[in-house]
Every structure is written in structure tokens, then in C-alpha cells.
Design a protein around this motif. Structure first.
Motif, PDB file in Angstrom:
ATOM      1  N   UNK A   1      34.104  37.361  42.888  1.00 13.83           N
ATOM      2  CA  UNK A   1      34.896  38.560  42.640  1.00 13.83           C
ATOM      3  C   UNK A   1      34.130  39.803  43.086  1.00 13.83           C
ATOM      4  N   UNK A   2      34.866  40.910  43.345  1.00 17.95           N
ATOM      5  CA  UNK A   2      34.176  42.172  43.644  1.00 17.95           C
ATOM      6  C   UNK A   2      33.351  42.624  42.430  1.00 17.95           C
ATOM      7  N   UNK A   3      32.243  43.312  42.685  1.00 20.15           N
ATOM      8  CA  UNK A   3      31.361  43.800  41.630  1.00 20.15           C
ATOM      9  C   UNK A   3      30.904  42.654  40.723  1.00 20.15           C
ATOM     10  N   UNK A   4      30.633  41.507  41.329  1.00 17.31           N
ATOM     11  CA  UNK A   4      30.363  40.287  40.573  1.00 17.31           C
ATOM     12  C   UNK A   4      29.226  40.405  39.548  1.00 17.31           C
ATOM     13  N   UNK A   5      28.083  41.038  39.859  1.00 12.25           N
ATOM     14  CA  UNK A   5      27.030  41.103  38.831  1.00 12.25           C
ATOM     15  C   UNK A   5      27.489  41.820  37.565  1.00 12.25           C
ATOM     16  N   UNK A   6      28.257  42.897  37.732  1.00 14.01           N
ATOM     17  CA  UNK A   6      28.716  43.672  36.579  1.00 14.01           C
ATOM     18  C   UNK A   6      29.760  42.902  35.780  1.00 14.01           C
ATOM     19  N   UNK A   7      30.638  42.185  36.492  1.00 12.61           N
ATOM     20  CA  UNK A   7      31.637  41.357  35.810  1.00 12.61           C
ATOM     21  C   UNK A   7      30.931  40.292  34.977  1.00 12.61           C
ATOM     22  N   UNK A   8      29.938  39.637  35.590  1.00 13.57           N
ATOM     23  CA  UNK A   8      29.226  38.584  34.859  1.00 13.57           C
ATOM     24  C   UNK A   8      28.482  39.141  33.655  1.00 13.57           C
ATOM     25  N   UNK A   9      27.788  40.267  33.814  1.00 14.08           N
ATOM     26  CA  UNK A   9      27.003  40.815  32.704  1.00 14.08           C
ATOM     27  C   UNK A   9      27.907  41.249  31.548  1.00 14.08           C
ATOM     28  N   UNK A  10      29.105  41.747  31.860  1.00 14.48           N
ATOM     29  CA  UNK A  10      30.052  42.096  30.794  1.00 14.48           C
ATOM     30  C   UNK A  10      30.491  40.842  30.047  1.00 14.48           C
ATOM     31  N   UNK A  11      30.871  39.796  30.801  1.00 15.51           N
ATOM     32  CA  UNK A  11      31.298  38.542  30.173  1.00 15.51           C
ATOM     33  C   UNK A  11      30.131  37.877  29.431  1.00 15.51           C
ATOM     34  N   UNK A  12      28.934  37.998  29.978  1.00 14.51           N
ATOM     35  CA  UNK A  12      27.741  37.456  29.324  1.00 14.51           C
ATOM     36  C   UNK A  12      27.528  38.119  27.966  1.00 14.51           C
ATOM     37  N   UNK A  13      27.643  39.436  27.929  1.00 15.57           N
ATOM     38  CA  UNK A  13      27.485  40.171  26.672  1.00 15.57           C
ATOM     39  C   UNK A  13      28.511  39.690  25.647  1.00 15.57           C
ATOM     40  N   UNK A  14      29.746  39.558  26.076  1.00 16.66           N
ATOM     41  CA  UNK A  14      30.839  39.130  25.196  1.00 16.66           C
ATOM     42  C   UNK A  14      30.578  37.712  24.670  1.00 16.66           C
ATOM     43  N   UNK A  15      30.271  36.782  25.573  1.00 18.04           N
ATOM     44  CA  UNK A  15      30.027  35.391  25.176  1.00 18.04           C
ATOM     45  C   UNK A  15      28.797  35.235  24.303  1.00 18.04           C
ATOM     46  N   UNK A  16      27.737  35.982  24.608  1.00 18.38           N
ATOM     47  CA  UNK A  16      26.503  35.900  23.825  1.00 18.38           C
ATOM     48  C   UNK A  16      26.712  36.424  22.413  1.00 18.38           C
ATOM     49  N   UNK A  17      27.485  37.504  22.301  1.00 13.74           N
ATOM     50  CA  UNK A  17      27.761  38.079  20.981  1.00 13.74           C
ATOM     51  C   UNK A  17      28.440  37.044  20.091  1.00 13.74           C
ATOM     52  N   UNK A  18      29.405  36.323  20.621  1.00 14.90           N
ATOM     53  CA  UNK A  18      30.119  35.345  19.805  1.00 14.90           C
ATOM     54  C   UNK A  18      29.349  34.044  19.638  1.00 14.90           C
ATOM     55  N   UNK A  19      28.325  33.820  20.460  1.00 16.23           N
ATOM     56  CA  UNK A  19      27.430  32.691  20.205  1.00 16.23           C
ATOM     57  C   UNK A  19      26.621  32.947  18.928  1.00 16.23           C
ATOM     58  N   UNK A  20      26.108  34.171  18.780  1.00 13.64           N
ATOM     59  CA  UNK A  20      25.235  34.490  17.654  1.00 13.64           C
ATOM     60  C   UNK A  20      26.002  34.804  16.373  1.00 13.64           C
ATOM     61  N   UNK A  21      27.262  35.218  16.489  1.00 16.05           N
ATOM     62  CA  UNK A  21      28.012  35.659  15.303  1.00 16.05           C
ATOM     63  C   UNK A  21      28.078  34.607  14.185  1.00 16.05           C
ATOM     64  N   UNK A  22      28.394  33.332  14.458  1.00 16.64           N
ATOM     65  CA  UNK A  22      28.436  32.353  13.354  1.00 16.64           C
ATOM     66  C   UNK A  22      27.085  32.130  12.677  1.00 16.64           C
ATOM     67  N   UNK A  23      25.994  32.455  13.359  1.00 19.88           N
ATOM     68  CA  UNK A  23      24.661  32.228  12.805  1.00 19.88           C
ATOM     69  C   UNK A  23      24.110  33.441  12.068  1.00 19.88           C
ATOM     70  N   UNK A  24      24.454  34.648  12.523  1.00 19.36           N
ATOM     71  CA  UNK A  24      23.794  35.845  12.011  1.00 19.36           C
ATOM     72  C   UNK A  24      24.703  36.815  11.269  1.00 19.36           C
TER      73      UNK A  24
END
Length: 202
Positions: free
Chosen positions: A94-117
Motif C-alpha cells: 500500500x502507499x505510505x506502507x511504513x506508516x500504515x504498518x506502524x499505526x496497525x502495529x500500535x493498535x494490535x500491540x495495545x490489544x495484546x497487552x490489554x488482557x494482561x495489564x
């Protein structure tokens, strides 16, 4: 000033994260984006949840949906795999691929940690077995995805991120087991006895 046990454990875990990420980055010399991915997924995302816990931000009505998602470990695992892992391979088409990935990474990482913390006074924490199974499930998905990705792509592009993640997940699992063992020490023996042997009325 009294220093809480949770603060010491958190400080220790973040110190281990910094040492781990720095050592892996130094040894493997990965592309900068892999280092950024590690910092976001295993450093900034859990730090944001701990900050929200401390400031009691979960009382805000606009954030109640986060709590609902965090109570569903299967959904949290799915969001983690899609946002933090699969998006790395998919977003670069996709266009602007690094920024798209980093946004999705932030979102996915947040919900990975939420059940634990994620903690707040009006919800009950998942029990230790549930959290243990969640860590095992997400760790297995994390390893399997990277192995499958390296097999199909023929190159290990996420090596530094992978090793950082595995070590952090092992540390998180060890911390949970230590907390679980400490909680089991404080079990009331009188109540436990009452489960197996009737207590006399006198």
C-alpha cells in the motif's frame, strides 16, 4: 516514601526490555524499522496501558469499548496477529506502507497487552489460569506466524523483532507465574480445609 511491589516489578521488566532490545539490535544490526517495531510493541504499548491504569482513564465513557475488547482474549489475539504481525507483510503493498504498518502495529500491540495489564476498580481481573493460557496462545501464534512468514518469503526480515518478542513473552510468563505463586501462598487454610472436610459448628 514507600515503593510498591508493582512499581519495582514494572521497573525491572522495563529494564530487561531495554537491555534485551539493545542487545538484539547491537548483535543483529536490523533495519531501523525493526527496532521501532520492538519499541512500540513491547515498550510503548504496555507503558500506555500502565499510565491509563495509574490515571484511572478507564472511567471515561469513551474508553469503555477498550475494556470490553480486553475481556475477550480470542479477539485480542486476533487483533494482535493482524495488527502487529500480518500488517508488516500486507501493508507494504500500500502507499505510505511504513506508516500504515506502524499505526496497525500500535493498535494490535495495545490489544495484546490489554488482557494482561489493564486494571480498573469496576472490573474483575482475569484469573491466573486465563492469563496463563492467553500468554501461551499469543506466544504460539507469534512464533508460528514468523516461522511461516520466513518460510514463504524465503528471508527472515523480522529477526530482531522476533527475538525481542520471544524474550519479552518469556519474561512476562515468568512474572505471571511468580505473581501466581505469591497469591497461592496467601490462601486461607481454614477456608481450603472447609472445601474438603466439613467444619464443625462448635
Amino acid at each position: 516514601m514507600k515503593i510498591s511491589k508493582n512499581f519495582v516489578l514494572t521497573l525491572l521488566l522495563y529494564s530487561l526490555f531495554i537491555l534485551t532490545a539493545s542487545a538484539i539490535h547491537h548483535l543483529l544490526s536490523p533495519p531501523p524499522i525493526q527496532y521501532v517495531r520492538s519499541i512500540i510493541c513491547f515498550g510503548l504499548a504496555p507503558a500506555l496501558i500502565l499510565y491509563a491504569n495509574d490515571k484511572q482513564l478507564w472511567f471515561r465513557f469513551s474508553l469503555r469499548w477498550v475494556i470490553k475488547v480486553s475481556r475477550r482474549p480470542i479477539l485480542s489475539s486476533f487483533l494482535f496477529v493482524v495488527g502487529a504481525l500480518a500488517s508488516f507483510d500486507l501493508a507494504f503493498h500500500l502507499p505510505f506502507s511504513p506508516y500504515v504498518h506502524l499505526f496497525l502495529l500500535w493498535f494490535g500491540s495495545f490489544f495484546y497487552w490489554a488482557p494482561l495489564l489493564l486494571q480498573c476498580s469496576f472490573i474483575k481481573l482475569p484469573n491466573y489460569m486465563r492469563r496463563f493460557l492467553y500468554i501461551m496462545l499469543t506466544s504460539l501464534l507469534f512464533v508460528l506466524y514468523h516461522e511461516a512468514s520466513s518460510y514463504f518469503n524465503g528471508v527472515y526480515e523480522s529477526e530482531a523483532f522476533f527475538y525481542t518478542g520471544v524474550i519479552i513473552m518469556i519474561i512476562q510468563l515468568f512474572a505471571l507465574i511468580m505473581e501466581w505463586a505469591d497469591a497461592e501462598k496467601n490462601t486461607d487454610p481454614v477456608n481450603v480445609k472447609g472445601y474438603f472436610k466439613s467444619v464443625s459448628k462448635n
